[in-house]
Write an enzyme that holds these catalytic residues in place. Sequence first.
Site, PDB file in Angstrom:
ATOM      1  N   PRO A   1       8.409  -7.060   4.024  1.00 35.74           N
ATOM      2  CG  PRO A   1       6.217  -8.166   3.770  1.00 35.74           C
ATOM      3  CD  PRO A   1       7.926  -8.141   3.520  1.00 35.74           C
ATOM      4  CB  CYS A   2       8.883  -4.355   8.720  1.00 33.93           C
ATOM      5  SG  CYS A   2       9.762  -3.101   7.779  1.00 33.93           S
TER       6      CYS A   2
END
Length: 163
Positions: free
Chosen positions: A129-130
């Site tokens: 989850p950047c």
Amino acid sequence: MEKTCWAKYDSPIGLVLVASDDGGIKAVGLAEREKDFISRLSSPVERPSEFCALFRSFDEYFRGKPVEFKVSLSLKGSEFDLAVWRALQKIKWGSVKSYGEIAGSIGKPGAARAVGGACGRNPVPLIIPCHRVLASGGRPGGFSCGIEIKKKLLEIEGIGYRL
């Protein structure tokens, strides 16, 4: 030659393309043309059945339910990139961290910009989850798939911010 399985998933943010090899999921394409995504794969074979469990997790995610993606990943990157990606996986649903916080968590407190670069090279956005990483002061920072998609993903998780 290595065979790569791939499939597409229709989501509220547009087409999500996924690819895997024998090691696990190796690529996720958000806001990307199918033709361009497939052109980067080795011996691509469309095989949606390979991704049923992942697509069920996507269904939950896009319904606004907290999801931890429990999939094997086949990642290639520098030691620094891999360290950043491991740190990103620890950011829980509905939470955010700054690039500086991620840098500090991997023992590189002055490397916030480099963390941003590693986020941009993340081959499996959404799964790693950047989008949960913001610039200092809560600004959105960048996102390889576009700021609008980052904003939509954060909204799905109940995280609001101003652009």
